[in-house]
Motif scaffolding. Structure first.
Motif, short mmCIF file in Angstrom:
data_model
loop_
_atom_site.label_atom_id
_atom_site.label_comp_id
_atom_site.label_asym_id
_atom_site.label_seq_id
_atom_site.Cartn_x
_atom_site.Cartn_y
_atom_site.Cartn_z
N LEU A 1 48.43 40.62 -61.91
CA LEU A 1 48.60 41.06 -60.52
C LEU A 1 47.28 41.45 -59.86
CD1 LEU A 1 51.92 43.15 -60.51
CD2 LEU A 1 51.50 40.86 -59.61
N LYS A 2 46.44 42.16 -60.61
CA LYS A 2 45.19 42.63 -60.02
C LYS A 2 44.25 41.48 -59.68
CE LYS A 2 41.86 46.21 -60.86
NZ LYS A 2 41.35 47.11 -61.91
N PRO A 3 43.97 40.58 -60.66
CA PRO A 3 43.14 39.43 -60.28
C PRO A 3 43.76 38.62 -59.14
CG PRO A 3 43.66 39.39 -62.64
CD PRO A 3 44.29 40.61 -62.09
N LEU A 4 45.11 38.54 -59.13
CA LEU A 4 45.77 37.78 -58.06
C LEU A 4 45.52 38.42 -56.70
CD1 LEU A 4 47.69 35.46 -57.23
CD2 LEU A 4 49.59 37.04 -57.52
N ALA A 5 45.55 39.76 -56.65
CA ALA A 5 45.31 40.46 -55.38
C ALA A 5 43.91 40.16 -54.85
CB ALA A 5 45.50 41.96 -55.57
N TRP A 6 42.93 40.19 -55.76
CA TRP A 6 41.56 39.89 -55.35
C TRP A 6 41.43 38.45 -54.89
CZ3 TRP A 6 38.13 43.29 -54.09
CH2 TRP A 6 38.17 44.57 -54.66
N ALA A 7 42.02 37.54 -55.65
CA ALA A 7 41.94 36.13 -55.30
C ALA A 7 42.61 35.88 -53.95
CB ALA A 7 42.60 35.28 -56.38
N SER A 8 43.74 36.57 -53.70
CA SER A 8 44.45 36.37 -52.43
C SER A 8 43.57 36.77 -51.26
CB SER A 8 45.73 37.20 -52.41
OG SER A 8 46.54 36.85 -53.49
N ALA A 9 42.91 37.92 -51.38
CA ALA A 9 42.04 38.38 -50.30
C ALA A 9 40.98 37.31 -50.01
CB ALA A 9 41.38 39.70 -50.69
N ALA A 10 40.38 36.78 -51.07
CA ALA A 10 39.34 35.76 -50.90
C ALA A 10 39.93 34.50 -50.28
CB ALA A 10 38.70 35.45 -52.25
N LEU A 11 41.13 34.14 -50.72
CA LEU A 11 41.73 32.89 -50.24
C LEU A 11 42.10 32.97 -48.76
CD1 LEU A 11 43.90 32.01 -53.36
CD2 LEU A 11 41.93 30.72 -52.49
N PHE A 12 42.59 34.15 -48.34
CA PHE A 12 42.91 34.30 -46.92
C PHE A 12 41.65 34.18 -46.08
CE2 PHE A 12 47.01 36.26 -48.26
CZ PHE A 12 47.84 35.42 -47.54
N LEU A 13 40.55 34.76 -46.56
CA LEU A 13 39.28 34.65 -45.84
C LEU A 13 38.80 33.20 -45.80
CD1 LEU A 13 37.14 37.72 -46.91
CD2 LEU A 13 38.00 37.16 -44.63
N LEU A 14 38.80 32.56 -46.97
CA LEU A 14 38.32 31.18 -47.05
C LEU A 14 39.22 30.23 -46.26
CD1 LEU A 14 37.32 30.93 -50.83
CD2 LEU A 14 35.78 30.92 -48.86
N GLY A 15 40.51 30.55 -46.23
CA GLY A 15 41.46 29.69 -45.55
C GLY A 15 41.17 29.55 -44.06
N GLY A 16 40.53 30.55 -43.49
CA GLY A 16 40.25 30.52 -42.05
C GLY A 16 39.04 29.68 -41.70
N ILE A 17 38.23 29.33 -42.71
CA ILE A 17 37.01 28.56 -42.42
C ILE A 17 37.38 27.14 -42.03
CG2 ILE A 17 34.87 27.65 -43.42
CD1 ILE A 17 34.88 30.04 -45.30
N GLY A 18 36.76 26.66 -40.96
CA GLY A 18 37.06 25.30 -40.50
C GLY A 18 36.11 24.93 -39.40
N PRO A 19 36.41 23.83 -38.72
CA PRO A 19 35.52 23.37 -37.64
C PRO A 19 35.32 24.45 -36.58
CG PRO A 19 37.19 21.73 -38.13
CD PRO A 19 37.56 22.95 -38.90
N GLY A 20 36.31 25.26 -36.32
CA GLY A 20 36.17 26.30 -35.32
C GLY A 20 35.59 27.58 -35.90
#
Ligand code: SF4
Ligand code: SF4
Lengths: 92, 310
Positions: B163-182
């Motif tokens: 659960l703990k590593p998953l929480a950290w990974a989720s935070a990173a993934l939500f941040l990375l998920g927003g990266i794009g052309p805009g």
């Protein structure tokens, strides 16, 4: 437990039959049937079943058995690589 | 307790316990001060007169404590002396759980306190039969088992642990998920981030629940390989169920990510099994970790890159 053998040819288990007095304790304590004692001598039946728990060597009075015991736990081994120390497990 | 929460507090005070009308002729059974081990033993001794000598293993079960040496020769000899066992019983025999043997040298116990160690069966449920048989183990009593139920009962610990590593990974993934052309899009962060977290969860379930359950039937010996295979199948099911991530790139990224994570989590399961050797696990890890890391990095690169080509 048959069918649950792990990787082949990696166990550090060694038996020196010259020192064995046939007491039979290794056969009793091994949870994986690695030894068979008959005619006053112990023999390793299947070294690949050994999980390196160390029970046999610990209880072999004439020190005919040697094995490097430890925990077969990935988390512990990673911790050991990072800290340079002997792996120890958070197992409870 | 199987959930891995607050296990440290489940302790029994070390020392000598009396079961039934224990007397000088009654057997002495030794166990750890883990409440689970103690209760399991006491349940089996219902209606029997016996002594239970509880060693201080800091609440840890017999096998793990024996591996660490806390269930060991020194502690056993100390407890025998502290309880003045030689005055209480007329015989000189201690019955130990077989899985305590990695920590106890029977010959040294005898030299140091005069008591002979007899290793009993692996499971507490066989201890009565063992004693009735004149301290002889029947076939099967000495081997550890690893049934589907036993394997599955370990899954919650693995899941809670992730659960703990998953929480950290989720935070990173939500941040990375927003990266794009805009540059950064909150909408994308939410949508793509949630998709990526779902992929991680699928990988964890594959490695922590499905792989252990299917263990004997999965081909190969290395846990990482078994986990990767399960991960690939899970990824296929995941892609089939989720119609939105069609196309080659998301398909490859999802497969790489799920099988990489599943492989890593499955490899960690080696520590919970009663048959993997440290030499074997180390060998497996040296081969598998670079592959797992490569698939995770490649999956992440494809996933982030995909935002730009849409
Ligand atoms: S414990 Fe040692 S001495 Fe006894 S049978 Fe085994 S190898 Fe031989
Ligand atoms: S180390 Fe453990 S598993 Fe290996 S042979 Fe000895 S008792 Fe058996």
């Amino acid at each position: 437990m048959r069918g649950f053998s792990y990787l082949e040819g990696v166990s550090t288990l060694r038996l020196d039959p010259g020192r064995c007095n046939g007491c039979g304790l290794c056969e009793q304590v091994c949870p994986h049937d690695v030894f068979s004692v008959s005619g006053g001598k112990a023999a390793v039946v299947d070294r690949d079943r050994c999980m390196e728990c160390g029970a046999c060597a610990m209880n072999c009075r004439p020190a005919a058995i040697s094995v490097t015991p430890g925990v077969g736990c990935a988390t512990a081994i990673i911790g050991g690589w990072i800290s340079g120390a002997k792996p120890s497990c958070g197992c409870a | 307790m199987r959930w891995g929460i607050g296990r440290g507090s489940w302790r029994v005070a070390p020392g000598l316990y009396c079961v039934g009308e224990a007397g000088p002729g009654s057997p002495v059974l030794v166990t750890a001060n883990c409440k689970m081990s103690f209760d399991a033993l006491r349940r089996e001794l219902d209606g029997v007169d016996a002594w239970i000598l509880v060693l201080d293993t800091a609440g840890v079960n017999v096998w793990c404590a024996a591996g660490k040496g806390t269930f060991g020769t020194g502690e056993l000899v100390r407890r025998v002396r502290a309880a003045r066992l030689e005055r209480l019983v007329s015989h000189r025999r201690l019955v130990l759980p077989q899985l305590g043997a990695p920590g106890v040298a029977a010959h040294r116990v005898r030299e140091e306190c005069g008591f002979t160690v007899t290793y009993g069966p692996v499971r507490a449920k066989d201890v009565l039969r063992f004693m009735e048989n004149g301290m002889k183990a029947e076939p099967g009593m000495r081997a550890v088992t690893f049934t589907a139920m036993e394997r599955l009962s370990l899954a919650p610990v693995e899941l809670v642990g992730s659960l703990k590593p998953l929480a950290w990974a989720s935070a990173a993934l939500f941040l990375l998920g927003g990266i794009g052309p805009g540059i950064f899009s909150p909408g994308n962060a939410w949508h793509r981030g949630a998709g990526a977290v779902a992929v991680c969860v699928a990988g964890i379930l594959g490695g922590a629940a499905l792989t252990p359950l299917l263990l004997p039937w999965l081909p190969g010996r290395a846990f990482s390989a078994k986990g990767a295979l399960v991960g690939a199948v899970v990824a296929g099911a995941f892609l089939a169920a989720d119609g939105t991530s069609t196309g080659a790139i998301p398909g490859v990224a999802t497969t790489l990510a799920v099988s990489g994570i599943s492989s890593f989590v499955a490899m960690n399961f080696t520590g919970a099994t009663p048959f993997t050797s440290p030499s074997g696990v180390e060998k497996e890890m040296r081969r598998a970790i670079p592959l797992q890391a490569a698939s995770a990095v490649l999956a992440a690169a494809l996933w982030i890159g995909e935002a730009f080509i849409r």
